[in-house]
Design a protein around this motif. Structure first.
Motif, PDB file in Angstrom:
ATOM      1  N   VAL A  52     138.391  90.305  50.620  1.00 23.97           N
ATOM      2  CA  VAL A  52     138.543  90.830  51.977  1.00 23.97           C
ATOM      3  C   VAL A  52     137.769  92.131  52.166  1.00 23.97           C
ATOM      4  O   VAL A  52     136.942  92.261  53.071  1.00 23.97           O
ATOM      5  CB  VAL A  52     140.035  91.032  52.322  1.00 23.97           C
ATOM      6  N   GLY A  53     138.036  93.125  51.318  1.00 25.59           N
ATOM      7  CA  GLY A  53     137.337  94.400  51.465  1.00 25.59           C
ATOM      8  C   GLY A  53     135.830  94.240  51.350  1.00 25.59           C
ATOM      9  O   GLY A  53     135.077  94.780  52.161  1.00 25.59           O
ATOM     10  N   ARG A  54     135.386  93.491  50.347  1.00 26.91           N
ATOM     11  CA  ARG A  54     133.950  93.305  50.155  1.00 26.91           C
ATOM     12  C   ARG A  54     133.324  92.598  51.343  1.00 26.91           C
ATOM     13  O   ARG A  54     132.232  92.957  51.802  1.00 26.91           O
ATOM     14  CB  ARG A  54     133.706  92.503  48.872  1.00 26.91           C
ATOM     15  N   ASN A  55     134.013  91.590  51.883  1.00 30.42           N
ATOM     16  CA  ASN A  55     133.479  90.866  53.040  1.00 30.42           C
ATOM     17  C   ASN A  55     133.346  91.773  54.261  1.00 30.42           C
ATOM     18  O   ASN A  55     132.360  91.709  54.995  1.00 30.42           O
ATOM     19  CB  ASN A  55     134.386  89.689  53.389  1.00 30.42           C
ATOM     20  N   VAL A  56     134.362  92.609  54.481  1.00 34.30           N
ATOM     21  CA  VAL A  56     134.293  93.545  55.612  1.00 34.30           C
ATOM     22  C   VAL A  56     133.097  94.489  55.430  1.00 34.30           C
ATOM     23  O   VAL A  56     132.337  94.747  56.370  1.00 34.30           O
ATOM     24  CB  VAL A  56     135.601  94.342  55.748  1.00 34.30           C
ATOM     25  N   ALA A  57     132.921  94.999  54.213  1.00 34.72           N
ATOM     26  CA  ALA A  57     131.812  95.912  53.941  1.00 34.72           C
ATOM     27  C   ALA A  57     130.470  95.239  54.202  1.00 34.72           C
ATOM     28  O   ALA A  57     129.567  95.838  54.807  1.00 34.72           O
ATOM     29  CB  ALA A  57     131.887  96.407  52.496  1.00 34.72           C
ATOM     30  N   GLU A  58     130.321  93.994  53.754  1.00 37.27           N
ATOM     31  CA  GLU A  58     129.050  93.297  53.981  1.00 37.27           C
ATOM     32  C   GLU A  58     128.792  93.099  55.462  1.00 37.27           C
ATOM     33  O   GLU A  58     127.671  93.302  55.942  1.00 37.27           O
ATOM     34  CB  GLU A  58     129.048  91.946  53.272  1.00 37.27           C
ATOM     35  N   ASN A  59     129.816  92.701  56.209  1.00 39.97           N
ATOM     36  CA  ASN A  59     129.637  92.510  57.647  1.00 39.97           C
ATOM     37  C   ASN A  59     129.251  93.807  58.336  1.00 39.97           C
ATOM     38  O   ASN A  59     128.411  93.823  59.245  1.00 39.97           O
ATOM     39  CB  ASN A  59     130.916  91.932  58.255  1.00 39.97           C
ATOM     40  N   LEU A  60     129.857  94.921  57.927  1.00 39.71           N
ATOM     41  CA  LEU A  60     129.497  96.208  58.521  1.00 39.71           C
ATOM     42  C   LEU A  60     128.052  96.571  58.209  1.00 39.71           C
ATOM     43  O   LEU A  60     127.304  97.039  59.088  1.00 39.71           O
ATOM     44  CB  LEU A  60     130.439  97.296  58.002  1.00 39.71           C
ATOM     45  N   ALA A  61     127.644  96.358  56.970  1.00 42.74           N
ATOM     46  CA  ALA A  61     126.265  96.673  56.592  1.00 42.74           C
ATOM     47  C   ALA A  61     125.279  95.838  57.399  1.00 42.74           C
ATOM     48  O   ALA A  61     124.225  96.331  57.826  1.00 42.74           O
ATOM     49  CB  ALA A  61     126.070  96.438  55.101  1.00 42.74           C
ATOM     50  N   ARG A  62     125.609  94.576  57.624  1.00 45.01           N
ATOM     51  CA  ARG A  62     124.703  93.704  58.392  1.00 45.01           C
ATOM     52  C   ARG A  62     124.663  94.098  59.861  1.00 45.01           C
ATOM     53  O   ARG A  62     123.753  93.709  60.589  1.00 45.01           O
ATOM     54  CB  ARG A  62     125.116  92.249  58.219  1.00 45.01           C
ATOM     55  N   LEU A  63     125.660  94.877  60.315  1.00 41.35           N
ATOM     56  CA  LEU A  63     125.646  95.427  61.665  1.00 41.35           C
ATOM     57  C   LEU A  63     124.910  96.759  61.734  1.00 41.35           C
ATOM     58  O   LEU A  63     124.855  97.386  62.780  1.00 41.35           O
ATOM     59  CB  LEU A  63     127.080  95.622  62.161  1.00 41.35           C
ATOM     60  N   GLY A  64     124.370  97.195  60.600  1.00 40.64           N
ATOM     61  CA  GLY A  64     123.621  98.446  60.574  1.00 40.64           C
ATOM     62  C   GLY A  64     124.471  99.666  60.311  1.00 40.64           C
ATOM     63  O   GLY A  64     124.001 100.794  60.483  1.00 40.64           O
TER      64      GLY A  64
END
Length: 299
Positions: A52-64
């Motif tokens: 969960v935490g890692r997925n949220v972090a990846e999604n945020l990074a892909r949003l810039g």
């Protein structure tokens, strides 16, 4: 599908989000025919980066968004895979610990020919190593973060430490499961944004959450406990939200939100909420952006 606004990017420059939570390898076996128990089933197996935490972090990074992940992986092949995949997505993984005593967290699921998860085994004992003692070395980084995102895979004492030390910051919480949701119950007063599904909200409040009036009652209980914003995902019935006197239900395109462990749509939804908060958007825009992220994940 609403577009994700980017006009406030300059406002976010120099700001970053810290995510503290689980990182695991997801192994999905999918049968091409009806499952037969006690037998070998032909199908396909895929291995992906999850948690969960890692997925949220990846999604945020892909949003810039500048995003820094605090987690733990094992000193093994799966750990190396997770670190590389997360780094390649644009996440700062310099705060991820490598354990010499526990294997990388793994989630193993078996899916039938219709796409329904039939059984799963989760080995996440390594998350117990994310203790307050371990996190204290990251305290200055966490204090400098614009927002902190946590999931309830963290030990109860760690959730208590974060809630006590960083209550002055917007803290976003994903409740993960009904069993783990209750870990945050005693610390709801420090929570800015709570994202849960209806069953997790019921576990937290002790109330029924099957109807809109029941969801409103659960949200009021959570607000009374100190939560500023509440977002409750309801699978094919949509999302109920409540914040600052504004509440409502949105039902468009959220059929897969109920199967977060398979698609990661719920994690993308939470990342959308964080992104919207950084851009100072109101709650209705935040819901639309979060739904857009979830829809992109399951498209």
């Amino acid at each position: 599908m609403p577009a994700i606004p980017t006009n406030d990017k300059k406002q976010r420059e120099g700001r970053f989000v810290a995510v503290i939570g689980g990182a695991n390898v997801d192994i999905h076996g999918e049968s091409v025919a009806p499952l037969r128990l006690n037998d070998s089933n032909p199908g396909s197996v895929r291995i992906t980066a999850g948690g969960v935490g890692r997925n949220v972090a990846e999604n945020l990074a892909r949003l810039g968004v500048d995003c820094r992940l605090v987690s733990v992986v094992g000193d093994d092949e799966h750990g190396s895979f997770l670190l590389q995949a997360t780094k390649d997505a644009g996440v700062d993984v310099s705060h991820v610990h490598v354990s010499s005593t526990a294997p990388t967290s793994t989630y193993l699921s078996v899916i039938d020919a219709g796409g329904e998860m039939k059984v799963a085994v989760s080995d996440m004992r390594i998350a117990e190593e994310l203790t307050p003692e371990r996190l204290r070395s990251h305290a200055s980084m966490l204090q400098a973060a614009a927002s902190i995102v946590i999931d309830t895979n963290l030990p109860a004492e760690t959730l208590a430490w974060i809630a006590g030390k960083f209550a002055d910051k917007p803290i976003f919480v994903d409740t993960v499961s009904t069993a783990k949701a209750v870990r945050i119950r005693e610390h709801l007063g420090a929570v800015h944004t709570l994202k849960a599904n209806a069953l997790e909200a019921a576990a937290l409040t002790g109330s029924e959450t099957r109807t809109i009036p029941q969801l409103e009652q659960a949200a009021q209980q959570l607000h009374a406990a100190g939560v500023t914003r509440v977002f409750l995902t309801r699978g094919s019935d949509g999302v109920f939200y409540s914040a600052g006197g504004d509440r409502g239900s949105v039902a468009s395109g959220v059929e897969a939100l109920a199967v977060r462990n398979t698609t990661g749509a719920g994690d993308a939804f939470l990342a959308g909420l964080v992104h919207a908060e950084l851009d100072n958007l109101d709650v209705r825009d935040a819901v639309n952006i979060a739904l857009a992220r979830a829809q992109e994940k399951i498209a």
